[in-house]
Every structure is written in structure tokens, then in C-alpha cells.
Design a protein around this motif. Structure first.
Motif, PDB file in Angstrom:
ATOM      1  N   VAL A 159      39.020  -7.878  23.883  1.00  0.00           N
ATOM      2  CA  VAL A 159      39.935  -6.910  24.670  1.00  0.00           C
ATOM      3  C   VAL A 159      41.437  -7.603  24.706  1.00  0.00           C
ATOM      4  O   VAL A 159      41.639  -8.791  24.594  1.00  0.00           O
ATOM      5  CB  VAL A 159      39.620  -6.696  25.769  1.00  0.00           C
ATOM      6  N   CYS A 160      42.397  -6.828  24.680  1.00  0.00           N
ATOM      7  CA  CYS A 160      43.932  -7.239  25.048  1.00  0.00           C
ATOM      8  C   CYS A 160      44.330  -6.624  26.275  1.00  0.00           C
ATOM      9  O   CYS A 160      43.930  -5.612  26.898  1.00  0.00           O
ATOM     10  CB  CYS A 160      44.536  -6.595  23.822  1.00  0.00           C
ATOM     11  N   LYS A 161      45.308  -7.409  26.610  1.00  0.00           N
ATOM     12  CA  LYS A 161      45.937  -6.878  28.243  1.00  0.00           C
ATOM     13  C   LYS A 161      46.689  -5.563  28.005  1.00  0.00           C
ATOM     14  O   LYS A 161      46.643  -4.910  29.178  1.00  0.00           O
ATOM     15  CB  LYS A 161      46.939  -8.024  28.435  1.00  0.00           C
ATOM     16  N   CYS A 162      46.827  -5.272  26.832  1.00  0.00           N
ATOM     17  CA  CYS A 162      47.440  -3.663  26.682  1.00  0.00           C
ATOM     18  C   CYS A 162      46.577  -2.835  26.718  1.00  0.00           C
ATOM     19  O   CYS A 162      46.938  -1.349  26.738  1.00  0.00           O
ATOM     20  CB  CYS A 162      48.534  -3.811  25.325  1.00  0.00           C
ATOM     21  N   GLY A 163      45.149  -2.932  26.867  1.00  0.00           N
ATOM     22  CA  GLY A 163      44.239  -2.044  26.827  1.00  0.00           C
ATOM     23  C   GLY A 163      43.393  -1.816  25.794  1.00  0.00           C
ATOM     24  O   GLY A 163      42.383  -1.108  25.585  1.00  0.00           O
ATOM     25  N   ALA A 164      43.974  -2.349  24.469  1.00  0.00           N
ATOM     26  CA  ALA A 164      43.226  -2.170  23.125  1.00  0.00           C
ATOM     27  C   ALA A 164      41.954  -2.846  23.193  1.00  0.00           C
ATOM     28  O   ALA A 164      41.830  -3.965  23.878  1.00  0.00           O
ATOM     29  CB  ALA A 164      44.045  -2.544  22.094  1.00  0.00           C
ATOM     30  N   SER A 165      41.068  -2.515  22.487  1.00  0.00           N
ATOM     31  CA  SER A 165      39.779  -3.318  22.230  1.00  0.00           C
ATOM     32  C   SER A 165      39.499  -3.217  20.779  1.00  0.00           C
ATOM     33  O   SER A 165      39.619  -2.272  20.077  1.00  0.00           O
ATOM     34  CB  SER A 165      38.601  -2.747  23.113  1.00  0.00           C
ATOM     35  N   LYS A 176      44.391 -11.731  17.277  1.00  0.00           N
ATOM     36  CA  LYS A 176      45.560 -11.155  17.726  1.00  0.00           C
ATOM     37  C   LYS A 176      45.601  -9.337  17.969  1.00  0.00           C
ATOM     38  O   LYS A 176      44.827  -9.179  17.177  1.00  0.00           O
ATOM     39  CB  LYS A 176      46.732 -11.375  16.870  1.00  0.00           C
ATOM     40  N   CYS A 177      46.226  -8.895  18.963  1.00  0.00           N
ATOM     41  CA  CYS A 177      46.093  -7.265  18.969  1.00  0.00           C
ATOM     42  C   CYS A 177      47.087  -6.776  17.885  1.00  0.00           C
ATOM     43  O   CYS A 177      48.033  -7.190  17.599  1.00  0.00           O
ATOM     44  CB  CYS A 177      46.638  -6.976  20.435  1.00  0.00           C
ATOM     45  N   ASP A 178      46.205  -5.728  17.081  1.00  0.00           N
ATOM     46  CA  ASP A 178      47.260  -4.856  16.290  1.00  0.00           C
ATOM     47  C   ASP A 178      48.481  -4.432  16.763  1.00  0.00           C
ATOM     48  O   ASP A 178      49.383  -3.872  15.998  1.00  0.00           O
ATOM     49  CB  ASP A 178      46.200  -4.015  15.682  1.00  0.00           C
ATOM     50  N   TYR A 179      48.506  -3.975  17.979  1.00  0.00           N
ATOM     51  CA  TYR A 179      49.300  -3.090  18.643  1.00  0.00           C
ATOM     52  C   TYR A 179      50.559  -3.926  19.282  1.00  0.00           C
ATOM     53  O   TYR A 179      51.641  -3.515  19.171  1.00  0.00           O
ATOM     54  CB  TYR A 179      48.565  -2.196  19.650  1.00  0.00           C
ATOM     55  N   CYS A 180      50.170  -5.115  20.014  1.00  0.00           N
ATOM     56  CA  CYS A 180      51.194  -5.760  20.885  1.00  0.00           C
ATOM     57  C   CYS A 180      51.307  -7.082  20.433  1.00  0.00           C
ATOM     58  O   CYS A 180      52.184  -7.963  20.670  1.00  0.00           O
ATOM     59  CB  CYS A 180      50.942  -5.392  22.356  1.00  0.00           C
ATOM     60  N   GLY A 181      50.456  -7.524  19.588  1.00  0.00           N
ATOM     61  CA  GLY A 181      50.334  -9.022  19.212  1.00  0.00           C
ATOM     62  C   GLY A 181      49.770 -10.050  20.241  1.00  0.00           C
ATOM     63  O   GLY A 181      49.974 -11.234  19.951  1.00  0.00           O
TER      64      GLY A 181
END
Ligand code: ZN
Length: 211
Positions: A125-131, A144-149
Motif C-alpha cells: 500500500v501507499c500513503k496516497c491510498g493506492a494499493s 514505488k507507487c505508480d500514482y505518486c511515486g
């Protein structure tokens, strides 16, 4: 149209519950949601939840009982996360009788423990809510998150040893519950290893046929 949905962690219960209540326009009675709601007005529940403790049977049962008295459940409901134990199931039966409500079926989504571990321990999971999932929904760039890095992490609850513990608690608690519903003729086994679309089609068919 009153149903109960059972399934171990990783069985895709949440996804199915959402689809069922949308399609059949019935109320989603999730004890998880009830706890989050109760937490706002009841400091003793908030304290238990923050300490990561289980909410005592009595409180859970009362919460569900009160919820079943509301008018919106008259058009049908899906119980999700409850009952969890045989004791809770028996308490539920008592209050259903009082309210003159009948359960049409109990869906039990079955997956084996190894598959559950694979599904859950691969979550990131990412802090931005993406999983993401390292195998099923991998991020483009590892960790690394695709949306916010942002840096992806694994929830403490999703670690393999914790998942195995959760599964063993589920097995122990739910086994008597499954037998109970099997004996009352309400149990409907669903193979949760199938594609989630197929799982949903099968569940829908049972509901459409009034099971
Ligand atoms: Zn992110």
C-alpha cells in the motif's frame, strides 16, 4: 432476501459484498462499518479498537440486534463479518425470531490457506491510498507507487505470520459455525479460487433463484 456472507481473510468477501448489495439493492450490514460508526459516539469502543482488542461478543451482538430493528433491513440485507462464532449465530437466531426475519442462505466462500497467504502477503500500500499486489497488480517500479511515486509498504496485518494466525483463528471459530448452517440447510459453498466475476455470477444465481 436476507443473506449471510462468510469467508476467510483473502477470500474476496469485501468485493463480493459490495457487488451483491449494489445489484440486489439490499442493505450491507457490515460489523466493520458498525464498529467504525460506534467508535465515534462510544469512547469505550474507540479505546478497544485503538488497542487492537476484539470487541466483546455481547457488544457486537447488541449492535447487530439494534441494527436489525431499523426499517431499511425490511427490504433485505447482507450480513458481513457477523456471526463469527457459534455463540453469535445462536444469538442472531434468537433476535431474528423476535423480529420475524428469515435467513435465505449463508454463502461460504472457500479458499485454501496457501492461496489466502499468497493473496494477502503480496499486498503493498501507499500513503496516497493506492494499493498493489506484487504478483497480481504489480507497480511499474518495484516498491514505488505508480500514482505518486511514494514508497510502498506492507501493512503489519498483511505479514505472512500474522496472516497465518488470522487464518487459524478463522478456521477455529468458523468451523462450528459452518457445521451449524450446514445442519440447518442454509449453507451454500462457493469456490473462491475462481475468477471474482464467476464467483459473483454463482452467488447471483442463487439469490435470483430465491435460495
Ligand atoms: Zn501513492
Amino acid at each position: 432476501m436476507n443473506y449471510i456472507l462468510l469467508g476467510p481473510p483473502g477470500a474476496g468477501k469485501g468485493t463480493q459484498a459490495k457487488k451483491i448489495v449494489e445489484k440486489f439493492k439490499i442493505v450491507h450490514l457490515s460489523t466493520g462499518d458498525m464498529f467504525r460508526e460506534a467508535k465515534k459516539s462510544d469512547p469505550s469502543i474507540a479505546a478497544l479498537m485503538e488497542a487492537g482488542k476484539l470487541i466483546p461478543d455481547e457488544i457486537v451482538v447488541n449492535m447487530v440486534k439494534n441494527r436489525l430493528k431499523k426499517d431499511d433491513v425490511k427490504n433485505g440485507f447482507l450480513l458481513d463479518g457477523f456471526p463469527r462464532t457459534l455463540k453469535q449465530a445462536k444469538e442472531l437466531d434468537k433476535s431474528l425470531k423476535t423480529e420475524n426475519i428469515k435467513i435465505d442462505g449463508v454463502f461460504s466462500i472457500i479458499i485454501d490457506n496457501e492461496e489466502a497467504v499468497k493473496r494477502i502477503s503480496g499486498r503493498r500500500v501507499c500513503k496516497c491510498g493506492a494499493s498493489f499486489h506484487i504478483k497480481f497488480v504489480p507497480p511499474k517500479d518495484a516498491d514505488k507507487c505508480d500514482y505518486c511515486g511514494g514508497q510502498l509498504t506492507q501493512r503489519a496485518d498483511d505479514k505472512e505470520e500474522v496472516v497465518r494466525e488470522r487464518l487459524s483463528v478463522y478456521d477455529k471459530q468458523t468451523k462450528p459455525l459452518i457445521d451449524y448452517y450446514k445442519n440447518s440447510g442454509l449453507l451454500i459453498d462457493i469456490d473462491g479460487l475462481q475468477n471474482e466475476k464467476i464467483v459473483f455470477e454463482q452467488i447471483s444465481k442463487f439469490i435470483e433463484n430465491g435460495r
